[in-house]
Write a protein that holds these residues in place. Structure first.
Motif, mmCIF file in Angstrom:
data_model
loop_
_atom_site.group_PDB
_atom_site.id
_atom_site.type_symbol
_atom_site.label_atom_id
_atom_site.label_comp_id
_atom_site.label_asym_id
_atom_site.label_seq_id
_atom_site.Cartn_x
_atom_site.Cartn_y
_atom_site.Cartn_z
ATOM 1 N N HIS A 108 0.816 -1.225 0.000
ATOM 2 C CA HIS A 108 0.000 0.000 0.000
ATOM 3 C C HIS A 108 0.848 1.273 0.000
ATOM 4 N N THR A 109 2.157 1.145 0.201
ATOM 5 C CA THR A 109 3.023 2.336 0.257
ATOM 6 C C THR A 109 3.695 2.651 -1.077
ATOM 7 N N HIS A 110 3.491 1.827 -2.095
ATOM 8 C CA HIS A 110 4.216 2.013 -3.349
ATOM 9 C C HIS A 110 3.947 3.370 -3.986
ATOM 10 N N ALA A 111 2.721 3.850 -3.898
ATOM 11 C CA ALA A 111 2.371 5.137 -4.519
ATOM 12 C C ALA A 111 2.870 6.331 -3.710
ATOM 13 N N TRP A 112 3.323 6.082 -2.495
ATOM 14 C CA TRP A 112 3.759 7.179 -1.641
ATOM 15 C C TRP A 112 5.055 7.828 -2.124
ATOM 16 N N HIS A 113 5.819 7.137 -2.940
ATOM 17 C CA HIS A 113 7.138 7.619 -3.340
ATOM 18 C C HIS A 113 7.093 8.809 -4.292
ATOM 19 N N TYR A 114 5.948 9.115 -4.836
ATOM 20 C CA TYR A 114 5.900 10.138 -5.889
ATOM 21 C C TYR A 114 4.575 10.885 -5.862
ATOM 22 N N THR A 115 4.475 11.908 -6.683
ATOM 23 C CA THR A 115 3.221 12.601 -6.927
ATOM 24 C C THR A 115 3.211 13.025 -8.387
ATOM 25 N N THR A 116 2.055 13.463 -8.863
ATOM 26 C CA THR A 116 1.930 13.880 -10.256
ATOM 27 C C THR A 116 1.508 15.337 -10.332
ATOM 28 N N VAL A 117 2.292 16.122 -11.063
ATOM 29 C CA VAL A 117 1.973 17.528 -11.326
ATOM 30 C C VAL A 117 2.104 17.744 -12.831
ATOM 31 N N PRO A 118 1.000 17.708 -13.563
ATOM 32 C CA PRO A 118 1.068 17.875 -15.016
ATOM 33 C C PRO A 118 1.705 19.204 -15.406
ATOM 34 N N THR A 119 2.338 19.220 -16.559
ATOM 35 C CA THR A 119 2.950 20.438 -17.078
ATOM 36 C C THR A 119 1.920 21.561 -17.130
ATOM 37 N N GLY A 120 2.312 22.714 -16.597
ATOM 38 C CA GLY A 120 1.420 23.866 -16.605
ATOM 39 C C GLY A 120 0.544 23.989 -15.379
ATOM 40 N N LYS A 121 0.597 22.978 -14.488
ATOM 41 C CA LYS A 121 -0.189 23.023 -13.260
ATOM 42 C C LYS A 121 0.731 23.087 -12.044
#
Length: 254
Positions: A71-84
């Motif tokens: 359950h911790t695999h997604a904790w390593h990163y985040t998503t910030v699309p270009t321009g946001k």
């Protein structure tokens, strides 16, 4: 016999790649140790025991193979699309790095948290602060943080994420302590500036940097020139990560 040889070779190969990726985290951890307040240093030692921050920094990667931590695999990163910005971006329901940094801080500040929970939270926090300073851990949502951006690194198949996680650092053939000794020089003004930003602002900073590190004109083969071009930035991100981790820990254990 052949199976044993092949299995051993694969183990050595995977271990080597994994170990090189650990150097950056240990650099961040060691720099943080160098900038802890006396009280924070005592509290960290009380929680981790004989385990240094540098060694604890890789624990979160070590437990990826344990199903209990899936359950911790997604904790390593985040998503910030270009321009946001981070604030404008959709957040993963499984958790993501900024949210989890804040969660671990709160758990460590909570006097009712058990020692076991604090140790786990501290290990998570140490690692996550390192992760967010690797620009491709703040992905654009298009190529899995550069994992799908295939490149030949010198003569070997690689991808942009792996190059930033490990291969730029590994190519210098320096230990984590040697890197720390060469970069851990920062003015009090710069410390105050870097530590004055929130984890969300760190994410926005990494997203901005991310836009600059994709090879120009979609080059598929990179090496010495790319390493020379970005090594100073790699060092700065490692230094920022360590200084900011120290600031977070000093604040928690003030």
């Amino acid at each position: 016999m052949n199976k044993i040889i092949i299995s051993t070779a694969l183990l050595l190969c995977s271990t080597a790649v994994f170990a090189w990726g650990q150097i950056g985290h240990r650099v961040v951890g060691k720099i943080a140790e160098n900038h802890l307040s006396p009280k924070a240093k005592l509290e960290v030692q009380r929680i981790l025991g004989n385990e240094s921050i540098a060694i604890a920094s890789t624990w979160m990667d070590d437990v990826k193979s344990d199903e209990a931590y899936d359950h911790t695999h997604a904790w390593h990163y985040t998503t910030v699309p270009t321009g946001k910005t981070y604030e404008e971006s959709e957040k993963s329901k499984e958790g993501e790095v900024v949210q989890k940094i804040e969660d671990m801080k709160e758990l460590l500040k909570n006097e009712s948290s058990s020692m076991a929970d604090k140790k786990e939270a501290l290990r998570f926090l140490i690692h996550l602060v390192g992760d967010i300073h690797q620009p491709l851990h703040v992905g654009n949502g298009l190529d899995r943080g550069g994992n799908d951006y295939k490149i030949k690194w010198f003569y070997s198949n690689s991808n942009l994420h792996r190059i930033w996680d490990s291969e730029l650092i590994e190519g210098k053939q320096l230990s984590y302590t040697e890197i720390v000794e060469s970069i851990d020089f920062v003015t009090p003004i710069k410390v105050k500036e870097w530590q004055g930003l929130s984890a969300a602002q760190w994410a926005n900073e990494s997203a901005t940097i991310r836009e600059t590190i994709y090879p120009e004109n979609g080059l598929e083969k990179i090496g010495y020139e790319y390493s020379y071009q970005f090594w100073e930035l790699v060092q700065e991100q490692l230094l920022k990560g360590g200084i900011r981790l120290a600031g977070v820990l000093n604040d928690i254990f003030q």
